[in-house]
Design an enzyme around this catalytic site. Structure first.
Site, PDB file in Angstrom:
ATOM      1  N   GLU A 169       1.091   0.194  10.126  1.00 51.80           N
ATOM      2  CA  GLU A 169      -0.128   0.126   9.949  1.00 51.80           C
ATOM      3  C   GLU A 169      -0.799   1.211  10.599  1.00 51.80           C
ATOM      4  O   GLU A 169      -1.873   1.106  11.494  1.00 51.80           O
ATOM      5  CB  GLU A 169      -0.770  -1.361  10.412  1.00 51.80           C
ATOM      6  CG  GLU A 169       0.275  -2.538   9.733  1.00 51.80           C
ATOM      7  CD  GLU A 169      -0.509  -3.701  10.158  1.00 51.80           C
ATOM      8  OE1 GLU A 169      -1.728  -3.825  10.359  1.00 51.80           O
ATOM      9  OE2 GLU A 169       0.200  -4.809   9.652  1.00 51.80           O
ATOM     10  N   LEU A 211       0.905  -1.208   0.192  1.00 55.48           N
ATOM     11  CA  LEU A 211      -0.078   0.071  -0.072  1.00 55.48           C
ATOM     12  C   LEU A 211       0.722   1.283  -0.065  1.00 55.48           C
ATOM     13  O   LEU A 211       0.789   2.280  -0.844  1.00 55.48           O
ATOM     14  CB  LEU A 211      -0.991  -0.083   1.387  1.00 55.48           C
ATOM     15  CG  LEU A 211      -1.737   1.309   1.751  1.00 55.48           C
ATOM     16  CD1 LEU A 211      -2.795   1.391   0.525  1.00 55.48           C
ATOM     17  CD2 LEU A 211      -2.278   0.977   3.010  1.00 55.48           C
ATOM     18  N   GLN A 235      15.967   0.176  32.113  1.00 52.78           N
ATOM     19  CA  GLN A 235      16.162   0.869  33.217  1.00 52.78           C
ATOM     20  C   GLN A 235      16.441  -0.074  34.435  1.00 52.78           C
ATOM     21  O   GLN A 235      17.132   0.072  35.063  1.00 52.78           O
ATOM     22  CB  GLN A 235      15.145   2.137  33.373  1.00 52.78           C
ATOM     23  CG  GLN A 235      15.682   3.023  34.409  1.00 52.78           C
ATOM     24  CD  GLN A 235      16.768   3.803  33.970  1.00 52.78           C
ATOM     25  OE1 GLN A 235      17.051   4.045  32.922  1.00 52.78           O
ATOM     26  NE2 GLN A 235      17.567   4.482  34.779  1.00 52.78           N
ATOM     27  N   SER A 240       0.710   6.414  15.341  1.00 50.91           N
ATOM     28  CA  SER A 240       0.062   6.889  16.553  1.00 50.91           C
ATOM     29  C   SER A 240      -0.749   7.998  16.096  1.00 50.91           C
ATOM     30  O   SER A 240      -1.943   8.253  16.696  1.00 50.91           O
ATOM     31  CB  SER A 240       1.108   7.210  17.811  1.00 50.91           C
ATOM     32  OG  SER A 240       1.450   5.818  18.296  1.00 50.91           O
TER      33      SER A 240
END
Ligand SMILES: Cc1cc2nc3c(=O)[nH]c(=O)nc-3n(C[C@H](O)[C@H](O)[C@H](O)COP(=O)(O)OP(=O)(O)OC[C@H]3O[C@@H](n4cnc5c(N)ncnc54)[C@H](O)[C@@H]3O)c2cc1C
Lengths: 250, 405
Positions: free
Chosen positions: B385, B127, B358, B388
């Protein structure tokens, strides 16, 4: 060929065990359970024989409460044909009681071969297979690490201290399986789907009064932390002194 | 959530099997494959045999016939050990196979799905283009109808399985100027770039597939994470695609891939969550082994609070992801839930792997401990995909639409 495999549900051994409030059993909280590894190899051995001998049938038998159905289903999802739960509230510690209940079922099945794991790591008695063989009046080979069946006869290998033993036996026979016989297959997704539809019979266990009972369970004493005496050659006299006076090994 | 309202006994059996496979076959090789950026062919073969490359497809089409939850359980379990193996399953199944299952003709399904579902051949989905990333509607590749075929020109970028795959669903403009309604999708085929390996292992290639002239893959991307996954560009130079390879109707390509991405997002949520869970398990164990100031570091409240926070967020992520999967499985609209689960779980994977390093201190920064790889594997989950930012757009669009309805 008709093959029976007896399997036990055991806790995952890679955890820290706690002793239960009754002081005679392991606290089951937080434990994960699966089929005993030795039994999984026994199932695999049966499935390999089935693959080679068309028309064979593999029956998986487990004694215990309803949760053992999960263990039976796992063997069915690997490819066994049918399962039998010998229903009991709990699995007795006494191997003879287990062997009696299992052989009552095994003797009705007309099996050519009956497979057990050589032991289960939770109770480590290693007696159920040989005792069942005795009760059934069948030849028994323990702790096999290879297996060949041809013309109604079996050949198996046993690992001894620094040597190997090759034994021959007639069928029917009872065998117990050691490490190294094979690597158990994982169930495929198709196998998991198929297992749902395979027959699983439930029969009551005929449990004799146990003759051996666990009175008390204790954890081994905590190991003391190690001690560094010093470094290099200068530390040797002190180390020798401690080994003589404290550890008393010299 | 060892057991939960979402799972049946069969789901747990599937999970145990994948867990055993991941620990036994994947964990020992994951670090090396990552270091060498090597595609896990040997394990792909085993995954195919176990049915893991066609989990939700009907048995008639070569699939395992399981439900969507089982499929998510598999991706999630695999990612706890190695994200590259997990994306192989997810990209092959959701991106490479589901469009044919969902939008294909009976003949297309019969021709391609059994090859994909059994793992005989790997699939992918093209795509993204160099100038069409988040804005997928600005696709530039074109497909011009000429008699019994289309002539395809253009290129795709960052395509998972670009090299190793042989069957791809790609989008191209069939009606310029018609916007999203002018985009169509096609099934295109080529030879795997790893022909020698696939021949040796007996998977990854099928002689009956047409190797379409002019359809090639570019060089493999050298990536931060997902290094054992194969990401490449695809190039189309006057590729003659038979008209029967049009997937769905002309002009439906955009709509169809939007629907495909909704499911894909639940998969990325499951994968991200797996990374977070894997990193958390390592950190929890490590904190009870490592001693400083004469105590296990797990006895410090500063460490305990971090562990408690991660565990809380992971639990929330599980509910978001399995609930989105449950909605999809029960044929309810789940676009918003998928975007929410993907957004939350991918950002959770990033936060968790940072904390995991950490908690491991300097050791966590080295390749001796798997949390270093997990940290690198997590980042792409916030990008692939749909970034965010795009998830937030999708969520907001749904919120406003619900208000208007
Ligand atoms: C390892 C890997 C595997 C991939 N696999 C595939 C695959 O198999 N098939 C496939 O088709 N693609 C695949 N992709 C491509 C991936 O889906 C895209 O990279 C992704 O959609 C982002 O597009 P882009 O890289 O062009 O970034 P851009 O769209 O250029 O985004 C750049 C930045 O701008 C932000 N941004 C863009 N638009 C907006 C907006 N409207 N509002 C606010 N912020 C915005 C983005 O969030 C991002 O932060 C893969 C990528 C990678 C790295």
């Amino acid at each position: 060929m008709k093959i029976a495999v007896c399997v036990k549900r055991v806790p995952d051994m890679d955890v820290r065990f706690r002793i239960g409030a009754d002081n005679i059993s392991v606290d089951q909280g937080g434990l994960k359970f699966d089929i005993n590894d030795f039994d999984a190899w026994a199932v695999e051995a049966a499935l390999q024989l089935k693959d080679k001998n068309a028309g064979s049938e593999v029956t998986v038998i487990s004694l215990g409460p309803d949760v053992v159905q999960e263990t039976i289903r796992k063997a069915l999802s690997m490819g066994a044909d049918r399962g039998i739960q010998i229903k009991a509230d709990k699995v007795p510690f006494d191997g003879l009681a287990i062997a009696k209940a299992l052989s009552a079922e095994l003797k009705t099945g007309g099996y050519d071969l009956i497979l057990f794991g050589k032991m289960s790591p939770d109770s480590s008695n290693g007696v159920v297979g040989p005792m069942a063989a005795e009760l059934l009046g069948l030849p028994c080979v323990t702790a096999i690490s290879s297996l060949e069946i041809a013309n109604g006869k079996g050949t198996a290998k046993r690992e001894l201290e620094g040597a190997q033993e090759i034994v021959e036996f007639p069928l029917p026979a009872v065998l117990t399986v050691d490490e190294g016989l094979n690597a158990a297959r994982l169930p495929s997704l198709k196998g998991i789907m198929a297992a749902k539809k395979k027959p699983l019979q439930i029969k009551p266990a005929l449990l004799a009064e146990p003759q051996i009972t666990v009175r008390k369970l204790e954890l081994p004493a905590e190991r003391k932390a190690g001690r560094i005496v010093g470094e290099g050659a200068a530390a040797v006299p002190e180390l020798v002194r401690l080994l003589q006076t404290e550890a008393k090994v010299l | 959530m060892e057991d939960s309202l979402y799972f049946s006994e069969q789901h747990l059996a599937v999970r145990n099997m994948v867990r055993e496979f991941a620990r036994g076959e994947v964990a020992p090789v994951a670090a090396e494959l990552d270091a060498k950026a090597e595609f896990p062919w040997a394990n792909v073969k085993k995954m195919g045999e176990l049915g893991l490359l066609g989990i939700p497809w009907p048995e008639e089409l070569g699939g395992a016939g399981l439900d969507l939850l089982s499929y998510m359980i598999v991706i999630n379990e695999m990612a706890k050990i190695d994200a590259s193996h997990a994306i192989t399953i997810s990209a092959h199944t959701t991106l490479g196979t589901s469009p044919i299952v969902n939008f294909g003709t009976a003949a297309q399904k019969k021709r391609y799905v059994p090859l994909l579902a059994t793992g005989k051949v790997l699939g992918g989905f093209g795509l993204t283009e160099p100038s069409a990333g988040s804005d997928a509607a600005s696709t530039r590749s074109t497909a011009v109808r000429k008699g019994s075929h289309y002539v395809l020109n253009g290129s795709k970028i960052f395509i998972t399985h670009g090299g190793v795959g042989e069957i791809f669903i790609v989008t191209a403009v069939t009606e310029p100027g018609a916007g999203t309604k002018g985009i169509s999708s096609f099934i295109v085929t080529k030879e795997s770039s790893d022909l020698d390996k696939t021949k040796r292992l007996g998977i990854g290639h099928d002689d009956s597939l047409t190797s379409m002239r002019g359809f090639t893959s570019g060089k493999k991307e050298d990536k931060l994470g997902w290094r054992a996954s194969d990401t490449r560009s695809l190039v189309f130079e006057d590729v003659e695609v038979p008209a029967e390879n049009l997937l769905g109707e002309e002009g439906e390509g955009f709509n169809n891939f939007m629907r495909t991405l909704d499911s894909g997002r639940v998969g990325i949520a499951a994968l991200s969550l797996g990374i977070a869970e894997g990193a958390f398990e390592h950190s929890l164990r490590y904190s009870t082994l490592r001693k400083q100031f004469g105590q296990r570091i797990s006895s410090f409240q500063g460490i305990q609070f971090q562990l408690a926070d991660i565990a809380t967020e992971i639990e929330a992520g599980k509910h978001l992801m399995f609930h989105a999967a449950w909605m999809a499985q029960n044929k309810q609209p789940f676009s918003k839930q998928a975007a929410i689960a993907k957004l939350y779980c991918s950002e959770l994977a990033m936060r968790t792997t940072i904390k995991a390093i950490q908690i491991h201190g300097g050791y966590g920064y080295t390749k001796e401990y798997p949390v270093e790889r997990m940290f690198r594997d997590a980042k792409i989950c916030e990008i692939g995909e749909g970034t965010s930012e795009i998830q937030r757009l999708v969520i907001a669009r749904n919120l406003l639409k619900e208000l208007a309805d």
